[in-house]
Design a protein around this motif. Structure first.
Motif, PDB file in Angstrom:
ATOM      1  N   ARG A  60      20.583  39.045  77.476  1.00 35.16           N
ATOM      2  CA  ARG A  60      19.618  38.062  76.994  1.00 35.16           C
ATOM      3  C   ARG A  60      19.879  36.729  77.669  1.00 35.16           C
ATOM      4  NH1 ARG A  60      21.423  35.957  71.015  1.00 35.16           N
ATOM      5  NH2 ARG A  60      20.229  34.167  71.768  1.00 35.16           N
ATOM      6  N   LYS A  61      18.904  35.823  77.592  1.00 36.28           N
ATOM      7  CA  LYS A  61      19.034  34.505  78.189  1.00 36.28           C
ATOM      8  C   LYS A  61      20.267  33.787  77.643  1.00 36.28           C
ATOM      9  CE  LYS A  61      16.467  30.171  78.814  1.00 36.28           C
ATOM     10  NZ  LYS A  61      15.200  29.442  78.527  1.00 36.28           N
ATOM     11  N   GLU A 131      17.603  34.309  82.265  1.00 32.23           N
ATOM     12  CA  GLU A 131      16.386  34.816  81.626  1.00 32.23           C
ATOM     13  C   GLU A 131      16.731  35.987  80.710  1.00 32.23           C
ATOM     14  OE1 GLU A 131      13.296  35.716  84.554  1.00 32.23           O
ATOM     15  OE2 GLU A 131      14.532  34.713  86.062  1.00 32.23           O
ATOM     16  N   ASP A 132      15.850  36.235  79.741  1.00 28.86           N
ATOM     17  CA  ASP A 132      15.978  37.444  78.930  1.00 28.86           C
ATOM     18  C   ASP A 132      15.812  38.676  79.821  1.00 28.86           C
ATOM     19  OD1 ASP A 132      16.428  36.227  76.461  1.00 28.86           O
ATOM     20  OD2 ASP A 132      14.283  36.078  76.011  1.00 28.86           O
ATOM     21  N   ASP A 133      16.545  39.712  79.458  1.00 26.90           N
ATOM     22  CA  ASP A 133      16.495  40.999  80.172  1.00 26.90           C
ATOM     23  C   ASP A 133      16.982  40.907  81.610  1.00 26.90           C
ATOM     24  OD1 ASP A 133      15.477  42.364  77.931  1.00 26.90           O
ATOM     25  OD2 ASP A 133      13.440  41.772  78.449  1.00 26.90           O
TER      26      ASP A 133
END
Length: 218
Positions: A60-61, A131-133
Motif C-alpha cells: 500500500r502507499k 502508490e497503492d498496489d
C-alpha cells in the motif's frame, strides 16, 4: 555506463550495485521491454545470476520495507524490478570494513521507467512505495533463510536515508523493532567486507570455470 542491445547499465554509488534501464520498444499495440537480460547482468557483475527464488510483493502507499540483507554464507543477491506503481528504492552498504560502509544510493523504480537494480550479497535493500498496489518483483540468488535474515532500522538517523518528508511510513513490527546500524555492527550481525569480496570473486571464478557464455562478456 555500459550498453547491451536490450538495456543500458550503470554502477550505483554503492559498489556492488547496478541500475539497468531497458530499451522501450513502442508501436500501436503498446510497449515491450526486456527487464532482465542475463548478458547485461554478467557484463556488469562478472557472473550470471543463480536463480534460487522469486518474490512478488504488493504494498500500500507509504509502505516502507527494509533495510534487509541475508548473512553470508550464502547471502542473497537480488535483481529488483517494479512492474506496477512506483517506489523509491535504496541500496545501503552494510559491510563493516568497506570504504563505503554506511553509504547509500537511491533511485526510482516504476512501471513507467521499467528500471531494475541488482544488489550484491552483503548490501542492504529498502524501498518506499509511492502508490497503492505498488508491486516489486525480486529475482533472488538463494532461497529465503529466516535464520540468516538481518534487518537494520530504516529510520536510523545515522543512515539518514532519503525517505519522503512529512509522511508516516507503514512498517512491519519486525522493521519497527530493528536495530540501528551501530547496534547491528556491535552485535556482529553484518557480513564483513573481506568475506563479501571473497564471495564475489568465487562467483566470478565459478562462472569462468563453467564456461558460461554470459560470463565471458564481463
Amino acid at each position: 555506463m555500459t550498453s547491451v542491445t536490450s538495456m543500458t547499465t550503470r554502477p550505483l554509488a554503492v559498489p556492488g550495485a547496478w541500475a539497468f534501464d531497458p530499451v522501450h520498444h513502442r508501436d500501436p499495440r503498446g510497449r515491450l521491454v526486456v527487464w532482465y537480460d542475463e548478458q547485461a547482468l554478467a557484463a556488469a557483475t562478472g557472473h550470471p545470476l543463480r536463480l534460487g527464488q522469486t518474490n512478488h510483493a504488493v504494498s500500500r502507499k507509504d509502505t516502507l520495507r527494509g533495510v534487509h540483507l541475508t548473512r553470508l554464507p550464502p547471502g542473497q543477491g537480488k535483481y529488483v524490478y517494479c512492474p506496477r506503481g512506483s517506489a523509491l528504492d535504496v541500496v545501503v552498504d552494510l559491510r563493516p570494513g568497506s570504504p563505503t560502509f554506511g553509504l547509500w544510493d537511491a533511485l526510482l523504480l516504476s512501471e513507467s521507467n521499467c528500471r531494475a537494480v541488482y544488489i550484491s550479497e552483503g548490501l542492504g535493500h529498502a524501498y518506499w512505495a509511492y502508490e497503492d498496489d505498488t508491486t516489486i518483483v525480486y529475482l533472488c540468488s538463494e532461497r529465503y533463510d529466516a535464520d540468516k535474515e538481518v534487518a537494520v532500522h530504516p529510520l536510523d538517523p545515522a543512515l539518514a536515508l532519503p525517505w519522503p518528508e512529512g509522511r508516516s511510513p507503514v512498517l512491519s513490527e519486525r522493521d519497527a523493532r530493528a536495530p540501528s546500524l551501530g547496534e547491528a555492527e556491535r552485535a556482529d550481525l553484518l557480513p564483513g567486507f573481506a568475506a563479501c569480496l571473497e564471495h564475489y570473486a568465487r562467483l566470478r571464478t565459478d562462472a569462468a570455470s563453467s564456461g558460461s557464455p554470459s560470463a565471458r562478456l564481463a
